[in-house]
Design a protein around this motif. Structure first.
Motif, PDB file in Angstrom:
ATOM      1  N   ALA A 270       1.660   7.281  -6.471  1.00  0.00           N
ATOM      2  CA  ALA A 270       0.771   8.185  -6.589  1.00  0.00           C
ATOM      3  C   ALA A 270       1.254   9.560  -6.369  1.00  0.00           C
ATOM      4  O   ALA A 270       1.209  10.711  -7.137  1.00  0.00           O
ATOM      5  CB  ALA A 270      -0.278   8.290  -5.717  1.00  0.00           C
ATOM      6  N   ILE A 271       2.177   9.892  -5.337  1.00  0.00           N
ATOM      7  CA  ILE A 271       2.775  11.243  -4.925  1.00  0.00           C
ATOM      8  C   ILE A 271       3.387  11.549  -6.058  1.00  0.00           C
ATOM      9  O   ILE A 271       3.711  12.710  -6.607  1.00  0.00           O
ATOM     10  CB  ILE A 271       3.713  11.055  -3.730  1.00  0.00           C
ATOM     11  N   ALA A 272       4.478  10.390  -6.793  1.00  0.00           N
ATOM     12  CA  ALA A 272       5.196  10.851  -7.806  1.00  0.00           C
ATOM     13  C   ALA A 272       4.541  11.275  -8.864  1.00  0.00           C
ATOM     14  O   ALA A 272       5.254  12.136  -9.841  1.00  0.00           O
ATOM     15  CB  ALA A 272       6.186   9.479  -8.152  1.00  0.00           C
ATOM     16  N   ARG A 273       3.481  10.899  -9.051  1.00  0.00           N
ATOM     17  CA  ARG A 273       2.657  11.184 -10.399  1.00  0.00           C
ATOM     18  C   ARG A 273       1.939  12.378 -10.058  1.00  0.00           C
ATOM     19  O   ARG A 273       1.154  13.211 -10.963  1.00  0.00           O
ATOM     20  CB  ARG A 273       1.484  10.201 -10.751  1.00  0.00           C
ATOM     21  N   GLY A 274       2.003  13.240  -8.905  1.00  0.00           N
ATOM     22  CA  GLY A 274       1.345  14.372  -8.411  1.00  0.00           C
ATOM     23  C   GLY A 274      -0.059  14.385  -7.966  1.00  0.00           C
ATOM     24  O   GLY A 274      -0.717  15.246  -7.582  1.00  0.00           O
ATOM     25  N   GLU A 275      -0.337  12.978  -7.468  1.00  0.00           N
ATOM     26  CA  GLU A 275      -1.626  12.658  -6.894  1.00  0.00           C
ATOM     27  C   GLU A 275      -1.516  12.791  -5.412  1.00  0.00           C
ATOM     28  O   GLU A 275      -0.269  13.004  -4.849  1.00  0.00           O
ATOM     29  CB  GLU A 275      -2.166  11.413  -7.193  1.00  0.00           C
ATOM     30  N   ASP A 276      -2.644  13.062  -4.607  1.00  0.00           N
ATOM     31  CA  ASP A 276      -2.664  13.251  -3.193  1.00  0.00           C
ATOM     32  C   ASP A 276      -3.411  11.998  -2.575  1.00  0.00           C
ATOM     33  O   ASP A 276      -4.625  12.054  -2.350  1.00  0.00           O
ATOM     34  CB  ASP A 276      -3.557  14.460  -3.050  1.00  0.00           C
ATOM     35  N   PRO A 277      -2.583  11.043  -2.151  1.00  0.00           N
ATOM     36  CA  PRO A 277      -3.270   9.770  -1.747  1.00  0.00           C
ATOM     37  C   PRO A 277      -3.553   9.962  -0.207  1.00  0.00           C
ATOM     38  O   PRO A 277      -3.062  10.720   0.482  1.00  0.00           O
ATOM     39  CB  PRO A 277      -2.151   8.835  -1.860  1.00  0.00           C
ATOM     40  N   PRO A 278      -4.658   9.342   0.414  1.00  0.00           N
ATOM     41  CA  PRO A 278      -5.106   9.461   1.569  1.00  0.00           C
ATOM     42  C   PRO A 278      -3.720   8.733   2.583  1.00  0.00           C
ATOM     43  O   PRO A 278      -3.154   7.990   1.941  1.00  0.00           O
ATOM     44  CB  PRO A 278      -6.165   8.379   1.832  1.00  0.00           C
ATOM     45  N   PRO A 279      -3.932   9.280   3.769  1.00  0.00           N
ATOM     46  CA  PRO A 279      -3.018   8.488   4.821  1.00  0.00           C
ATOM     47  C   PRO A 279      -3.205   7.040   4.681  1.00  0.00           C
ATOM     48  O   PRO A 279      -4.255   6.637   4.561  1.00  0.00           O
ATOM     49  CB  PRO A 279      -3.223   9.122   6.069  1.00  0.00           C
ATOM     50  N   LEU A 280      -2.236   6.249   5.118  1.00  0.00           N
ATOM     51  CA  LEU A 280      -2.105   4.877   5.176  1.00  0.00           C
ATOM     52  C   LEU A 280      -3.361   4.446   6.184  1.00  0.00           C
ATOM     53  O   LEU A 280      -4.039   3.526   5.868  1.00  0.00           O
ATOM     54  CB  LEU A 280      -0.901   4.473   5.555  1.00  0.00           C
ATOM     55  N   GLU A 281      -3.551   5.047   7.217  1.00  0.00           N
ATOM     56  CA  GLU A 281      -4.498   4.686   8.007  1.00  0.00           C
ATOM     57  C   GLU A 281      -5.848   4.796   7.717  1.00  0.00           C
ATOM     58  O   GLU A 281      -6.821   3.822   7.798  1.00  0.00           O
ATOM     59  CB  GLU A 281      -4.603   5.543   9.321  1.00  0.00           C
ATOM     60  N   GLU A 282      -6.013   5.880   6.873  1.00  0.00           N
ATOM     61  CA  GLU A 282      -7.613   5.797   6.176  1.00  0.00           C
ATOM     62  C   GLU A 282      -7.614   4.851   5.248  1.00  0.00           C
ATOM     63  O   GLU A 282      -8.894   4.224   4.952  1.00  0.00           O
ATOM     64  CB  GLU A 282      -7.770   7.208   5.412  1.00  0.00           C
ATOM     65  N   ILE A 283      -6.615   4.483   4.435  1.00  0.00           N
ATOM     66  CA  ILE A 283      -6.840   3.244   3.559  1.00  0.00           C
ATOM     67  C   ILE A 283      -6.945   1.890   4.437  1.00  0.00           C
ATOM     68  O   ILE A 283      -7.896   1.054   3.861  1.00  0.00           O
ATOM     69  CB  ILE A 283      -5.474   3.114   2.631  1.00  0.00           C
ATOM     70  N   LEU A 284      -6.213   1.944   5.380  1.00  0.00           N
ATOM     71  CA  LEU A 284      -6.622   0.447   6.320  1.00  0.00           C
ATOM     72  C   LEU A 284      -8.052   0.539   6.730  1.00  0.00           C
ATOM     73  O   LEU A 284      -8.752  -0.564   6.653  1.00  0.00           O
ATOM     74  CB  LEU A 284      -5.851   0.588   7.647  1.00  0.00           C
ATOM     75  N   ASP A 285      -8.560   1.742   7.355  1.00  0.00           N
ATOM     76  CA  ASP A 285     -10.019   1.565   7.947  1.00  0.00           C
ATOM     77  C   ASP A 285     -10.816   1.541   6.560  1.00  0.00           C
ATOM     78  O   ASP A 285     -12.018   0.915   6.978  1.00  0.00           O
ATOM     79  CB  ASP A 285     -10.060   2.946   8.627  1.00  0.00           C
ATOM     80  N   GLN A 286     -10.869   2.240   5.459  1.00  0.00           N
ATOM     81  CA  GLN A 286     -11.814   2.304   4.948  1.00  0.00           C
ATOM     82  C   GLN A 286     -11.877   1.362   3.340  1.00  0.00           C
ATOM     83  O   GLN A 286     -12.848   0.933   2.834  1.00  0.00           O
ATOM     84  CB  GLN A 286     -12.175   3.761   4.075  1.00  0.00           C
ATOM     85  N   LEU A 287     -10.557   0.649   3.170  1.00  0.00           N
ATOM     86  CA  LEU A 287     -10.481  -0.230   2.216  1.00  0.00           C
ATOM     87  C   LEU A 287      -9.909  -1.608   2.539  1.00  0.00           C
ATOM     88  O   LEU A 287     -10.802  -2.669   2.309  1.00  0.00           O
ATOM     89  CB  LEU A 287      -9.443   0.064   1.195  1.00  0.00           C
ATOM     90  N   ILE A 288      -9.149  -1.689   3.606  1.00  0.00           N
ATOM     91  CA  ILE A 288      -8.772  -3.109   3.980  1.00  0.00           C
ATOM     92  C   ILE A 288      -9.646  -3.777   5.086  1.00  0.00           C
ATOM     93  O   ILE A 288     -10.296  -4.799   4.837  1.00  0.00           O
ATOM     94  CB  ILE A 288      -7.357  -3.122   4.420  1.00  0.00           C
TER      95      ILE A 288
ATOM     96  N   ILE B 236       0.845  -1.166   0.135  1.00  0.00           N
ATOM     97  CA  ILE B 236       0.047   0.029   0.012  1.00  0.00           C
ATOM     98  C   ILE B 236       0.857   1.501  -0.105  1.00  0.00           C
ATOM     99  O   ILE B 236       0.560   2.437  -0.591  1.00  0.00           O
ATOM    100  CB  ILE B 236      -0.919  -0.219   1.331  1.00  0.00           C
ATOM    101  N   GLU B 237       1.886   1.271   0.805  1.00  0.00           N
ATOM    102  CA  GLU B 237       2.927   2.389   0.773  1.00  0.00           C
ATOM    103  C   GLU B 237       3.519   2.643  -0.526  1.00  0.00           C
ATOM    104  O   GLU B 237       3.621   3.933  -1.057  1.00  0.00           O
ATOM    105  CB  GLU B 237       3.905   2.215   1.781  1.00  0.00           C
ATOM    106  N   GLN B 238       3.751   1.578  -1.341  1.00  0.00           N
ATOM    107  CA  GLN B 238       4.295   1.695  -2.629  1.00  0.00           C
ATOM    108  C   GLN B 238       3.112   2.466  -3.454  1.00  0.00           C
ATOM    109  O   GLN B 238       3.566   3.110  -4.341  1.00  0.00           O
ATOM    110  CB  GLN B 238       4.805   0.272  -3.048  1.00  0.00           C
ATOM    111  N   ILE B 239       2.045   1.819  -3.304  1.00  0.00           N
ATOM    112  CA  ILE B 239       0.926   2.627  -4.248  1.00  0.00           C
ATOM    113  C   ILE B 239       0.855   3.844  -4.011  1.00  0.00           C
ATOM    114  O   ILE B 239       0.564   4.988  -4.820  1.00  0.00           O
ATOM    115  CB  ILE B 239      -0.473   1.805  -3.941  1.00  0.00           C
ATOM    116  N   ARG B 240       0.860   4.314  -2.602  1.00  0.00           N
ATOM    117  CA  ARG B 240       0.911   5.820  -2.185  1.00  0.00           C
ATOM    118  C   ARG B 240       1.965   6.593  -3.010  1.00  0.00           C
ATOM    119  O   ARG B 240       1.993   7.709  -3.351  1.00  0.00           O
ATOM    120  CB  ARG B 240       1.106   5.925  -0.677  1.00  0.00           C
ATOM    121  N   GLU B 241       3.238   5.908  -2.707  1.00  0.00           N
ATOM    122  CA  GLU B 241       4.507   6.488  -3.184  1.00  0.00           C
ATOM    123  C   GLU B 241       4.591   6.982  -4.820  1.00  0.00           C
ATOM    124  O   GLU B 241       4.682   7.797  -5.356  1.00  0.00           O
ATOM    125  CB  GLU B 241       5.705   5.854  -3.107  1.00  0.00           C
TER     126      GLU B 241
END
Length: 197
Positions: A143-161, A136-141
């Protein structure tokens, strides 16, 4: 009840023994007859001496924790889809596919059975599962490199995982069609509809 013949006891490397013991845990947890999970039964299924299992892991809890973290870390990183939404949906779809198998459900059972009670053990477990979140951190990284603004890891954990694990724990089917996209859209602030049945 038909019992599986135990694996023959031949000379194996430590990693082969570890893999056989881990697979024996998965097999016993996946058995529809509800096999007892204990070290002698695991050792018999794996074709190893139970004293070797005790010597290597010390307890059933430690064995389950090792099996869980090893299986979770074995997941390979997903390909870059070109967008945060696409990456998260691909990750979620892969999780749904994994958890819909008997082995995936057995893994979730092992997570529950091996939950530690002491504060130190809980801290160790948290560190182990943070390694699982590396994908998940790799996905966030990315996204950031593409200029996107990913949610924090905790939000991904709570709402997706978490929804996948909760459904699996309580025996509620995880819809393979549409459900991952629904959760990702809600996570990213998109329009969400009613929960699928």
């Amino acid at each position: 009840m038909t019992e599986k013949e135990p694996a023959p006891r031949t000379r194996r490397s430590p990693e082969q023994v570890r893999a056989a013991v881990h697979q024996a845990v998965v097999d016993l947890l996946s058995a529809p007859e509800g096999e007892d999970l204990n070290i002698p039964a695991i050792a018999q299924r794996a074709g190893v001496n139970h004293t070797s299992v005790y010597r290597r892991w010390g307890s059933l809890d430690a064995l389950l924790a090792d099996m869980v973290t090893t299986r979770l870390e074995r997941d390979s990183p997903l390909n870059d889809t070109g967008s945060l939404r696409g990456d998260l949906i691909a990750w979620a779809e892969a999780s749904v596919a994994s958890m819909s198998t008997p082995q995936g459900r057995a893994l979730v059972r092992a997570v529950i059975l091996s939950m530690p009670s002491s504060a130190q053990a809980q801290g160790d477990r948290a560190g182990q599962f943070r390694r699982r979140m590396r994908s998940i951190e790799q996905i966030r990284e990315r996204a950031i490199a593409r200029g996107e603004d990913p949610p924090p890891l905790e939000e991904i954990l709570d709402q997706l995982i978490a929804p996948f694990y909760i459904r699996t724990i309580f025996g509620i089917d995880v819809p393979a069609s549409g459900y991952p996209q629904l959760l990702v859209d809600r996570l990213l602030g998109g329009a969400g509809g009613p929960d699928p049945d």
